[in-house]
Scaffold this active site. Structure first.
Site, short mmCIF file in Angstrom:
data_model
loop_
_atom_site.label_atom_id
_atom_site.label_comp_id
_atom_site.label_asym_id
_atom_site.label_seq_id
_atom_site.Cartn_x
_atom_site.Cartn_y
_atom_site.Cartn_z
N ASP A 82 -1.27 2.76 4.41
CA ASP A 82 -0.06 3.30 5.06
C ASP A 82 0.33 2.48 6.28
O ASP A 82 0.01 2.83 7.42
CB ASP A 82 -0.30 4.76 5.45
N ASP B 214 -5.11 7.22 -4.89
CA ASP B 214 -4.89 7.33 -3.45
C ASP B 214 -5.87 8.35 -2.87
O ASP B 214 -6.56 9.07 -3.62
CB ASP B 214 -3.44 7.76 -3.20
N GLU C 195 -10.87 7.72 -0.07
CA GLU C 195 -11.89 7.21 0.87
C GLU C 195 -13.23 7.99 0.80
O GLU C 195 -14.25 7.35 1.07
CB GLU C 195 -11.34 7.24 2.30
#
Length: 785
Positions: free
Chosen positions: A477, A403, A406
């Site tokens: 999300d 997670d 990015e």
């Protein structure tokens, strides 16, 4: 920019074209795939998506015409003009795709944007020209699909997007240009033609699908090379196969990863996750996987455990495993900056972290506070990160959830001038950003593969083209909104068309508070999503199947059990996809592109070719209109046969998701289990919908790589309808020692008078609309009259 054509050279599969000012290259990869390239940054390809590409040797010709150079393969005709304008034709000389000869001309935006911005409105601006851009003519009949999991509708015509991996937890709406993933590939569907374009450029890229001007669409980048692949095929499936030929197929996962998965931020302390596990077993709800979010760690330090919350993690995970649960733990890239913390100290000592422009280790804030970021663009760092997976594996962890990759950061985004090694080439954040999560997943995959010798289960939020080789994904999300349930279907379908077959969304929604009705409808979609995971955020209401009322519990149990019943069908699709590149969850347009009624269907989908799912995705609705493509379809619940090519109205009470099976389908079923592997499957159920059809069922050990060396079984079923139904059973490959003893046959028809297998009468029984009987799992001819 390029000028006029001066000359050309032809070597092997490449054609080098010398223009006045630059050099362009045309490279024939296969008869259906052609690369268009010009060096703006690197002299040759430097791809993070394409690895070990095999060039197919094929015959093609190169000729200099009066105004262009012509390259002809067995499937494509490519014409290259001055200014490196490139047009593509099929072998019948019909134009497929051509460069637009005019200039970009955006529509006018009227008014003063700054006034609106003062109130907080987000104001759209027309984009500037880009360093690299290709403008293609729109003929008027185009529909565009793919581009990963961008928000909005299935067809991307009239939208524009940016490929820049972005962590934005605010509610995602269709105006979002960027989300967590960058997959710069799209499929163009025209009235008679289909093709795909893959822009292999991991800098920030731009895609305008006819929004700026209805006369053209364009794609471009601010840096990198001009490097795109034109992929043609007889249909969309062949284009997807071509794209995944370049970037890789989704490998066959372990079978348990297809089971139901439960997650929350966070299941801590230890007593809480034990409580959740016990509830699944006590309430008769199958479940294979429990996830641990960031709170299991010691002060959010990766590869650690909080010994107060989890005093004996190895014992906990063994106890859960003994009860049929695998545990997947989250691992973020941000490494806490803390003296004495071994991961930080080792990485610092070996210069494994990204640095600023002055060569100082770059620091930003994430969950642990001040954090540093591994330089996954360097093979040595990836090997180090892969080795660290042993820490988790030795504790009993079965999979890793990547997670925040990015990469996300709290003190503003990483500056563009943060430096990375980039396999020794050097490069800054503008080049690495979009592949950071992709490379992290690759390292994680290699580590799990090495230390478990099983097929790795890696989940990632951020990815790039080709990430399907290393990880499954979820869409990030989302929110407990009906709109996000609706939007999840085109998002997952477009991910599948973009090569990522193993994908899912947070069932029930991650943020906000789910309602009983929303969860009931969402689990009906999740049942058919490759990754079936319920996940919710801290401070939202509980979202487990039993968190609401008895009705909601029963609906969750019903569809989770249906998922386990369909596991062999889903596993077969993933096995097939390792060869074809086709996804599990498919938009109707993939197989019915000649039917213009399916081009814009956002709320129905196919699971393989055989199952059509039409879920209810609006609050309060208890019926819905369903379009059935041409052919005959069987209502899964009532066994009613319906003629396709029309729209029907279906009653759909809260516990019913409309499901239709194509006539001629053969669907393998398993008995329902609490978890994959709980029971030794000795009898395979064959659910038959009489007609003409063929099906191949695949069986292996469900976890190892032994299937790569032939340790698997194949069971072929060929069904023909005439005076009754004939089913020919063959076993062309039997190298896995644990085969089936019997087949349980279900015939979805009651008009049966006689059943024979290899000439011998078989006793049968009729239950409602289904005839049931068992036969030995061996080759033979089954005749049903």
């Amino acid at each position: 920019m390029f000028g006029k054509i001066i000359s050309y050279e032809h070597h092997d599969n490449k054609v080098r074209i010398n223009f006045e000012h630059r050099v362009g290259k045309i490279e024939v990869i296969t008869p259906n795939i052609v690369n268009v390239f010009s060096s703006f940054k690197y002299q040759d390809h430097f791809s993070r998506a394409i690895e070990d590409l095999e060039i197919v040797k094929c015959n093609f010709t190169v000729d200099k015409k009066d105004k262009y150079i012509e390259v002809i393969t067995d499937e494509l005709i490519v014409k290259i003009y001055d200014e490196f304008k490139v047009d593509f034709y099929n072998k019948s000389l019909e134009i497929l795709c051509e460069d637009y000869r005019g200039e970009r001309d955006s529509f006018i935006r009227r008014g003063c944007g700054s006034i609106a911005e003062e109130e907080g409105h987000k104001v759209e601006k027309n984009t500037d020209n880009h360093k690299i851009q290709v403008i293609k003519k729109i003929y008027g009949d185009e529909k565009f699909y793919g581009l990963g999991d961008k928000t909005g509708h299935l067809n991307k015509r009239g939208y524009n997007y940016e490929m820049w991996n972005t962590d934005d937890p605010s509610p995602h709406v269709e105006s979002y240009k960027s989300l967590y993933k960058s997959i710069p590939f799209f499929i163009t569907l025209r009235e008679k033609y289909t093709f795909g374009i893959f822009l292999d450029n991991n800098f920030k890229t731009y895609f305008d699908m006819g929004k700026e001007n209805s006369n053209y669409y364009y794609f471009g980048s601010d840096d990198g090379n001009l490097d795109y692949y034109f992929i043609t095929g007889i249909d969309m499936a062949e284009v997807v196969n071509g794209y995944t030929y370049l970037t890789g197929k989704t490998p066959l996962p372990q079978k348990w990863t297809l089971g139901y998965q439960q997650c929350r931020w966070s299941y801590t302390p230890e007593s809480r996750i034990r409580e959740v596990a016990n509830n699944f077993r006590n309430k008769d709800i199958p479940c294979d996987v429990l996830h641990l979010d960031i709170d299991y760690m010691d002060a959010f330090k990766v590869f650690t455990w909080d010994k107060e919350k989890f005093p004996e993690p190895t014992k906990l995970l063994k106890d859960l495993k003994d009860n049929g649960f695998k545990v997947v733990t989250i691992i973020d890239p941000g490494v806490k900056k803390e003296s004495g913390y071994d991961i930080y100290e080792e990485g610092l000592k070996n210069n494994y972290f990204a640095v600023d422009k002055d060569g100082i280790t770059y620091v930003n804030k994430v969950w642990p506070g001040d954090s540093v970021f591994p330089d996954f663009s360097d093979s040595k760092v990836r090997a180090w990160w892969a080795e660290n997976q042993k820490i988790m594996v030795d504790t009993g962890v079965s999979g890793i959830w990547n997670d925040m990759n990015e990469p996300a950061s709290f003190n503003g985004p990483l500056p563009d001038d943060v430096q990375f090694r980039n396999e020794g080439r050097g490069g800054d954040h503008t080049e690495i950003h979009n592949v950071y999560g992709h490379l992290m997943s690759k390292a994680t995959f290699e580590g799990l593969k090495k230390h478990t010798n099983k097929r790795p289960f890696v989940i990632t939020r951020a990815c790039y083209a080709g990430s399907q080789k290393y990880s499954t994904v979820w869409t990030g999300d989302n929110q407990s909104f009906w709109e996000h349930l609706r939007m999840s279907i085109p998002m997952l379908c477009n991910l599948g068309l973009s090569g990522i077959s193993f994908a899912g969304v947070d069932v029930g929604g991650f943020s906000f508070d789910c309602t009983p009705e929303l969860l009931s409808r969402w689990v009906q979609v999740g049942c058919f999503s490759p990754l079936f995971r319920n996940h919710s955020s801290m401070l939202t209401r509980d979202q487990e199947p039993w968190a609401f009322d008895e009705e909601t519990l029963n609906i969750n149990r019903k569809y989770i059990k249906l998922r386990y019943k369909l596991l062999p069908y889903l596993y077969d699709l993933l096995w097939q996809g390792e060869t074809t590149g086709l996804p599990v969850m498919r938009p109707l347009v993939l197989h019915y592109s000649d039917d213009d009624k399916v081009h814009e269907i956002n709320d129905e989908f196919l699971v393989g070719k055989n199952i059509l799912v039409a879920p209810v995705v609006e609050q309060g609705k208890r019926s819905r209109a369903i379009y059935l493509p041409k052919g005959k379809w069987i209502d899964y619940w009532t066994k009613e046969e319906l003629e396709g090519g029309r729209t029907i109205l279906k009653e759909a009470p809260l516990d019913l998701c409309p499901i239709y099976i194509k006539v001629g389908s053969i669907i393998p079923n398993y008995p329902v289990q609490n978890y994959v592997g709980e029971k030794e499957i000795e009898e395979l159920t064959i659910d038959i919908y009489p007609g003409n059809g063929h099906y191949t069922h695949y069986l292996d050990d469900g976890e190892s790589f032994n299937y790569k060396s032939g340790k698997y079984n194949l069971y072929d079923f060929t069904m023909k309808e005439g005076n009754g139904v004939t089913l020919e059973i063959k076993t062309p490959h039997l190298e896995y020692e644990k085969g089936y003893s019997t087949f349980r046959i279900l015939i979805n028809s009651t008009e049966i008078k006689d059943v024979k297998f290899n000439g011998k009468d078989i006793a049968y029984e009729t239950k409602k609309h289904v005839v049931e009987f068992s036969i030995k799992a061996e080759e033979g001819i089954l005749v049903i009259k």
